[in-house]
Design a protein around this motif. Structure first.
Motif, PDB file in Angstrom:
ATOM      1  N   LEU A 216      13.968  -4.543 -17.365  1.00 54.58           N
ATOM      2  CA  LEU A 216      14.325  -4.370 -18.770  1.00 54.58           C
ATOM      3  C   LEU A 216      13.690  -5.468 -19.618  1.00 54.58           C
ATOM      4  CD1 LEU A 216      18.111  -3.407 -18.461  1.00 54.58           C
ATOM      5  CD2 LEU A 216      16.290  -1.961 -19.379  1.00 54.58           C
ATOM      6  N   GLY A 217      13.704  -6.702 -19.105  1.00 59.79           N
ATOM      7  CA  GLY A 217      13.103  -7.815 -19.836  1.00 59.79           C
ATOM      8  C   GLY A 217      11.604  -7.644 -20.016  1.00 59.79           C
ATOM      9  N   VAL A 218      10.945  -7.171 -18.960  1.00 58.66           N
ATOM     10  CA  VAL A 218       9.500  -6.931 -19.053  1.00 58.66           C
ATOM     11  C   VAL A 218       9.222  -5.865 -20.104  1.00 58.66           C
ATOM     12  CG1 VAL A 218       7.488  -6.045 -17.815  1.00 58.66           C
ATOM     13  CG2 VAL A 218       9.006  -7.686 -16.699  1.00 58.66           C
ATOM     14  N   HIS A 219      10.019  -4.809 -20.131  1.00 62.13           N
ATOM     15  CA  HIS A 219       9.820  -3.754 -21.122  1.00 62.13           C
ATOM     16  C   HIS A 219      10.120  -4.228 -22.538  1.00 62.13           C
ATOM     17  CE1 HIS A 219      10.069  -0.225 -18.036  1.00 62.13           C
ATOM     18  NE2 HIS A 219       8.871  -0.755 -18.112  1.00 62.13           N
ATOM     19  N   HIS A 220      11.113  -5.081 -22.702  1.00 59.32           N
ATOM     20  CA  HIS A 220      11.352  -5.642 -24.030  1.00 59.32           C
ATOM     21  C   HIS A 220      10.122  -6.413 -24.514  1.00 59.32           C
ATOM     22  CE1 HIS A 220      15.388  -4.807 -25.478  1.00 59.32           C
ATOM     23  NE2 HIS A 220      15.828  -4.864 -24.243  1.00 59.32           N
ATOM     24  N   ALA A 221       9.431  -7.080 -23.568  1.00 60.07           N
ATOM     25  CA  ALA A 221       8.249  -7.864 -23.933  1.00 60.07           C
ATOM     26  C   ALA A 221       6.994  -7.006 -24.048  1.00 60.07           C
ATOM     27  CB  ALA A 221       8.023  -8.972 -22.906  1.00 60.07           C
ATOM     28  N   GLY A 222       7.054  -5.763 -23.560  1.00 61.60           N
ATOM     29  CA  GLY A 222       5.881  -4.887 -23.631  1.00 61.60           C
ATOM     30  C   GLY A 222       4.967  -4.972 -22.437  1.00 61.60           C
ATOM     31  N   GLY A 223       5.449  -5.545 -21.328  1.00 63.60           N
ATOM     32  CA  GLY A 223       4.633  -5.665 -20.130  1.00 63.60           C
ATOM     33  C   GLY A 223       4.749  -4.453 -19.227  1.00 63.60           C
ATOM     34  N   THR A 224       4.172  -4.573 -18.024  1.00 65.46           N
ATOM     35  CA  THR A 224       4.103  -3.475 -17.070  1.00 65.46           C
ATOM     36  C   THR A 224       4.901  -3.815 -15.821  1.00 65.46           C
ATOM     37  OG1 THR A 224       1.888  -2.857 -17.836  1.00 65.46           O
ATOM     38  CG2 THR A 224       2.548  -2.057 -15.657  1.00 65.46           C
ATOM     39  N   VAL A 225       5.731  -2.865 -15.375  1.00 66.52           N
ATOM     40  CA  VAL A 225       6.498  -3.013 -14.136  1.00 66.52           C
ATOM     41  C   VAL A 225       5.796  -2.236 -13.034  1.00 66.52           C
ATOM     42  CG1 VAL A 225       8.680  -2.499 -12.969  1.00 66.52           C
ATOM     43  CG2 VAL A 225       8.687  -3.303 -15.347  1.00 66.52           C
ATOM     44  N   VAL A 226       5.438  -2.926 -11.949  1.00 63.87           N
ATOM     45  CA  VAL A 226       4.864  -2.282 -10.771  1.00 63.87           C
ATOM     46  C   VAL A 226       5.947  -2.236  -9.698  1.00 63.87           C
ATOM     47  CG1 VAL A 226       3.077  -2.369  -8.992  1.00 63.87           C
ATOM     48  CG2 VAL A 226       2.553  -3.117 -11.339  1.00 63.87           C
ATOM     49  N   MET A 227       6.393  -1.025  -9.356  1.00 65.95           N
ATOM     50  CA  MET A 227       7.460  -0.841  -8.375  1.00 65.95           C
ATOM     51  C   MET A 227       6.870  -0.542  -7.004  1.00 65.95           C
ATOM     52  SD  MET A 227      10.352   1.580 -10.166  1.00 65.95           S
ATOM     53  CE  MET A 227       9.273   3.007  -9.999  1.00 65.95           C
ATOM     54  N   MET A 228       7.297  -1.297  -5.998  1.00 63.21           N
ATOM     55  CA  MET A 228       6.987  -0.930  -4.623  1.00 63.21           C
ATOM     56  C   MET A 228       8.071   0.008  -4.114  1.00 63.21           C
ATOM     57  SD  MET A 228       5.691  -4.513  -2.882  1.00 63.21           S
ATOM     58  CE  MET A 228       5.255  -3.676  -1.336  1.00 63.21           C
ATOM     59  N   PRO A 229       7.717   1.094  -3.425  1.00 63.54           N
ATOM     60  CA  PRO A 229       8.752   1.970  -2.862  1.00 63.54           C
ATOM     61  C   PRO A 229       9.669   1.236  -1.899  1.00 63.54           C
ATOM     62  CG  PRO A 229       6.614   3.040  -2.784  1.00 63.54           C
ATOM     63  CD  PRO A 229       6.371   1.617  -3.187  1.00 63.54           C
ATOM     64  N   ARG A 230       9.097   0.299  -1.159  1.00 66.75           N
ATOM     65  CA  ARG A 230       9.869  -0.541  -0.246  1.00 66.75           C
ATOM     66  C   ARG A 230       9.014  -1.770   0.052  1.00 66.75           C
ATOM     67  NH1 ARG A 230       7.803   3.569   1.876  1.00 66.75           N
ATOM     68  NH2 ARG A 230       9.661   4.824   1.477  1.00 66.75           N
ATOM     69  N   PHE A 231       9.677  -2.844   0.456  1.00 66.18           N
ATOM     70  CA  PHE A 231       8.929  -4.068   0.736  1.00 66.18           C
ATOM     71  C   PHE A 231       8.206  -3.972   2.071  1.00 66.18           C
ATOM     72  CE2 PHE A 231       8.803  -8.175   2.960  1.00 66.18           C
ATOM     73  CZ  PHE A 231       7.899  -8.834   2.137  1.00 66.18           C
ATOM     74  N   ASP A 232       6.963  -4.368   2.055  1.00 66.83           N
ATOM     75  CA  ASP A 232       6.158  -4.579   3.255  1.00 66.83           C
ATOM     76  C   ASP A 232       5.346  -5.841   2.997  1.00 66.83           C
ATOM     77  OD1 ASP A 232       4.703  -3.426   5.830  1.00 66.83           O
ATOM     78  OD2 ASP A 232       3.146  -4.087   4.428  1.00 66.83           O
ATOM     79  N   PRO A 233       5.350  -6.811   3.902  1.00 69.62           N
ATOM     80  CA  PRO A 233       4.704  -8.098   3.599  1.00 69.62           C
ATOM     81  C   PRO A 233       3.214  -7.993   3.332  1.00 69.62           C
ATOM     82  CG  PRO A 233       5.410  -8.004   5.907  1.00 69.62           C
ATOM     83  CD  PRO A 233       6.023  -6.840   5.216  1.00 69.62           C
ATOM     84  N   VAL A 234       2.504  -7.166   4.097  1.00 72.55           N
ATOM     85  CA  VAL A 234       1.059  -7.026   3.892  1.00 72.55           C
ATOM     86  C   VAL A 234       0.781  -6.297   2.587  1.00 72.55           C
ATOM     87  CG1 VAL A 234      -1.058  -6.005   4.805  1.00 72.55           C
ATOM     88  CG2 VAL A 234       0.571  -7.102   6.361  1.00 72.55           C
ATOM     89  N   GLU A 235       1.518  -5.211   2.343  1.00 77.79           N
ATOM     90  CA  GLU A 235       1.300  -4.424   1.129  1.00 77.79           C
ATOM     91  C   GLU A 235       1.675  -5.228  -0.119  1.00 77.79           C
ATOM     92  OE1 GLU A 235       0.254  -1.309  -1.406  1.00 77.79           O
ATOM     93  OE2 GLU A 235      -0.309  -1.803   0.654  1.00 77.79           O
ATOM     94  N   ALA A 236       2.673  -6.083  -0.027  1.00 77.29           N
ATOM     95  CA  ALA A 236       3.052  -6.901  -1.184  1.00 77.29           C
ATOM     96  C   ALA A 236       1.899  -7.802  -1.606  1.00 77.29           C
ATOM     97  CB  ALA A 236       4.288  -7.729  -0.856  1.00 77.29           C
ATOM     98  N   LEU A 237       1.260  -8.438  -0.648  1.00 80.40           N
ATOM     99  CA  LEU A 237       0.107  -9.291  -0.963  1.00 80.40           C
ATOM    100  C   LEU A 237      -1.046  -8.456  -1.515  1.00 80.40           C
ATOM    101  CD1 LEU A 237       0.190 -11.605   2.187  1.00 80.40           C
ATOM    102  CD2 LEU A 237       0.934 -12.191  -0.124  1.00 80.40           C
ATOM    103  N   ALA A 238      -1.237  -7.270  -0.942  1.00 81.66           N
ATOM    104  CA  ALA A 238      -2.300  -6.389  -1.435  1.00 81.66           C
ATOM    105  C   ALA A 238      -2.026  -5.948  -2.870  1.00 81.66           C
ATOM    106  CB  ALA A 238      -2.432  -5.178  -0.523  1.00 81.66           C
ATOM    107  N   CYS A 239      -0.743  -5.724  -3.206  1.00 81.56           N
ATOM    108  CA  CYS A 239      -0.380  -5.308  -4.570  1.00 81.56           C
ATOM    109  C   CYS A 239      -0.705  -6.396  -5.593  1.00 81.56           C
ATOM    110  CB  CYS A 239       1.108  -4.977  -4.637  1.00 81.56           C
ATOM    111  SG  CYS A 239       1.520  -3.335  -4.032  1.00 81.56           S
ATOM    112  N   ILE A 240      -0.468  -7.651  -5.217  1.00 83.67           N
ATOM    113  CA  ILE A 240      -0.775  -8.745  -6.141  1.00 83.67           C
ATOM    114  C   ILE A 240      -2.254  -8.713  -6.507  1.00 83.67           C
ATOM    115  CG2 ILE A 240      -0.862 -11.258  -6.423  1.00 83.67           C
ATOM    116  CD1 ILE A 240       1.612 -11.429  -4.603  1.00 83.67           C
ATOM    117  N   GLU A 241      -3.091  -8.478  -5.496  1.00 87.80           N
ATOM    118  CA  GLU A 241      -4.532  -8.407  -5.743  1.00 87.80           C
ATOM    119  C   GLU A 241      -4.918  -7.131  -6.495  1.00 87.80           C
ATOM    120  OE1 GLU A 241      -8.680  -8.909  -3.242  1.00 87.80           O
ATOM    121  OE2 GLU A 241      -6.896  -8.208  -2.173  1.00 87.80           O
ATOM    122  N   ARG A 242      -4.391  -5.987  -6.055  1.00 85.91           N
ATOM    123  CA  ARG A 242      -4.803  -4.682  -6.593  1.00 85.91           C
ATOM    124  C   ARG A 242      -4.435  -4.528  -8.065  1.00 85.91           C
ATOM    125  NH1 ARG A 242      -1.509  -1.042  -3.740  1.00 85.91           N
ATOM    126  NH2 ARG A 242      -2.763  -1.656  -1.946  1.00 85.91           N
TER     127      ARG A 242
END
Length: 511
Positions: A216-242
């Motif tokens: 909600l705070g990000v949306h108030h500021a006008g930013g973008t929320v990237v939701m992971m369907p579920r946490f995975d350690p490798v995919e989380a790091l890949a998301c930061i880059e992607r």
């Protein structure tokens, strides 16, 4: 600013992205779809102060339902997607929800709900339908994409995780203000630098208070929320880059899983966009946090708070390195540490953690006795969620453990967190829970239940080795008398350990 303003000024800016598929919802789409659902609710007879329940995974429809209630003066109860049918029905009934929105992915539970929810009048399902449920998409499609004539700000009414008993609904009075700048959300996320260029990664479930409030705070500021369907350690790091993530939010178990990745995997991703990593929800072992700061730099920020929203502390990396183990100084409310009788304790002494607010900040829904038990015996506007801690001379709070988790062995108080923090640092341990079990002589004895790393084979020999390893690092009375192994500990996706389920296997059933 409100999402309607962002939709007008930057309609094509991404508001929500599904990290797994890349599916995107723009601010225009979020604004219009939440308007349509708000219009439907009004036409259906849902009125200000009513409750809508939301039962789904990290779904692209999630935030539009939240924003529809937010702009309609309604309460929104997000239900843990992992609950059983009985558990979900209890929360939805207790919340007095008049409409439930679920996803097709939750159909195994959703199919059982309508007969269990006599007060609910509307059952809507996204991504398909089953018997007893209407299509969410088809139902809202005929309704205008324009705002309601009056848009009063709504509230979240979330339920505590129930790790020490039945979940408790946290209810705050509705505010007599129209939608727009939300002072409560701003206070919660203020200081983290959210703006229109923010790209926020949420690897945790959105039904939980922290990811939902930060989104909600990000949306108030006008930013973008990237939701992971579920946490995975490798995919989380890949998301930061992607996605060139700038801000992120974690729980300590996620740190542990990432730190235990092979070094080559940890170093493979470009994390240069990452400016702020925020963590909370559960205690973070000092050795884990120190390792994360060494890896990611001084971008690690921590806060301490609760679903109850009764107060908050914060600490940045530089402060933490000067006060290792602290969760920071109060930024919302005034801290007080008190004994069992409510007497305030001096700096350095551990006791119940209270936050003082100008007014009573919350109540447990339909449970005045529980509400009163959370309040100080002499100051009704001081409240506690049952955590034990101490404040140093500089005002930094150090948490010890939950009062409910304390082990009393031979009259001595033992706090499991210290033992858990040590054990999780052992290379064969992926996760651990420590709690008390019955002991005829001492009252309770210390038990450790361990989830081993992949490829580690549990055995009595390994248990003895771990106990011997702890004896050189802990006072003798804190060392577990026995160690059991499980394939997976019952840890909630929010990072909290469901100890109640573990302890039940060792304690006799109530007569």
């Amino acid at each position: 600013m409100f999402i309607g303003t962002h939709a007008a000024q930057a309609p094509n800016r991404p508001a929500v992205i599904d990290s797994a598929t890349g599916e995107m919802m723009t601010y225009r789409e979020l604004d219009e779809r939440s308007n349509s659902f708000a219009q439907y609710l009004a036409a259906f007879g849902v009125r200000r102060g009513d409750t809508v329940a939301l039962f789904m995974e990290n779904n692209m429809r999630f935030m539009e339902v939240v924003w529809a209630t937010r702009r309609s003066g309604l309460y929104l109860t997000a239900v843990n997607r992992y609950l059983t049918a009985d558990e979900a029905a209890y929360i939805i009934n207790d919340s007095d929800a008049v409409v439930v929105v679920a996803s097709k992915a939750r159909q195994d539970i959703a199919v059982t709900l309508p007969p269990r929810l006599p007060r609910c009048r509307g059952f809507l399902m996204t991504d398909g339908t089953i018997d007893g449920w209407l299509s969410y998409e088809d139902t809202i499609a005929p309704f205008p994409v324009t705002p309601l004539a009056e848009q009063w700000i709504g509230e979240l009414m979330l339920y505590s995780s129930g790790t020490t008993g039945r979940p408790k609904g946290v209810r705050r009075p509705l505010r007599d203000v129209a939608v727009g700048e939300d002072e409560i959300v701003k206070a919660f996320v203020g200081g983290y630098g959210f703006d229109q260029k923010t790209v926020y990664l949420s690897p945790a479930p959105m039904y939980h208070a922290a990811p939902l409030a930060f989104s909600l705070g990000v949306h108030h500021a006008g930013g973008t929320v990237v939701m992971m369907p579920r946490f995975d350690p490798v995919e989380a790091l890949a998301c930061i880059e992607r996605y060139r993530i700038t801000h992120s939010q974690w729980v300590p178990t996620m740190f542990v899983r990432m730190l235990k990745l092979p070094e080559a995997e940890r170093r493979r991703h470009d994390l240069s966009s990452h400016r702020m990593a925020i963590h909370a929800a559960a205690p973070c072992p000092t050795q884990v946090k120190r390792a994360m700061i060494e890896w990611w730099g001084k971008i690690i920020h921590e806060y301490y708070g609760a679903t109850e929203g009764n107060g908050m502390t914060r600490i940045n990396a530089a402060e933490w390195l000067a006060h290792p183990g602290s969760v920071g100084r109060a930024v919302i409310g005034v801290l007080h540490i008190c004994d069992e009788d409510g007497n305030e304790l001096p700096a350095g002494e551990a006791g119940l953690v209270y936050f003082e607010r100008d007014t009573v900040s919350f109540a447990y829904h339909k449970d005045p006795a529980r509400t009163r038990s959370a309040q100080h015996p002499m100051h009704v506007n001081w409240s506690t969620v049952g955590d034990i801690g101490a404040v140093d001379a500089d005002g930094y709070l150090f948490l010890t453990d939950r009062k409910a988790f304390m082990i009393i062995s031979g009259g001595v108080n033992i706090y499991p967190r210290e033992i858990e923090d040590l054990l999780v640092s052992h290379p064969v341990v992926r996760d651990v829970a420590v709690f008390g079990i019955p002991d005829t002589e001492m009252g309770e004895q210390v038990k450790a239940v361990i989830e081993p790393m992949d490829g580690v084979h549990p055995s009595d020999v390994l248990a003895d080795e771990l106990i011997a390893w702890m004896r050189g690092r802990l006072a003798h009375y804190k060392v577990p008398k026995s160690v059991d192994f499980v394939e997976q500990l019952p840890r909630l996706p929010t990072g909290k350990l469901y100890k109640q389920a573990l302890r039940a296997a060792y304690w006799p059933a109530p007569a």
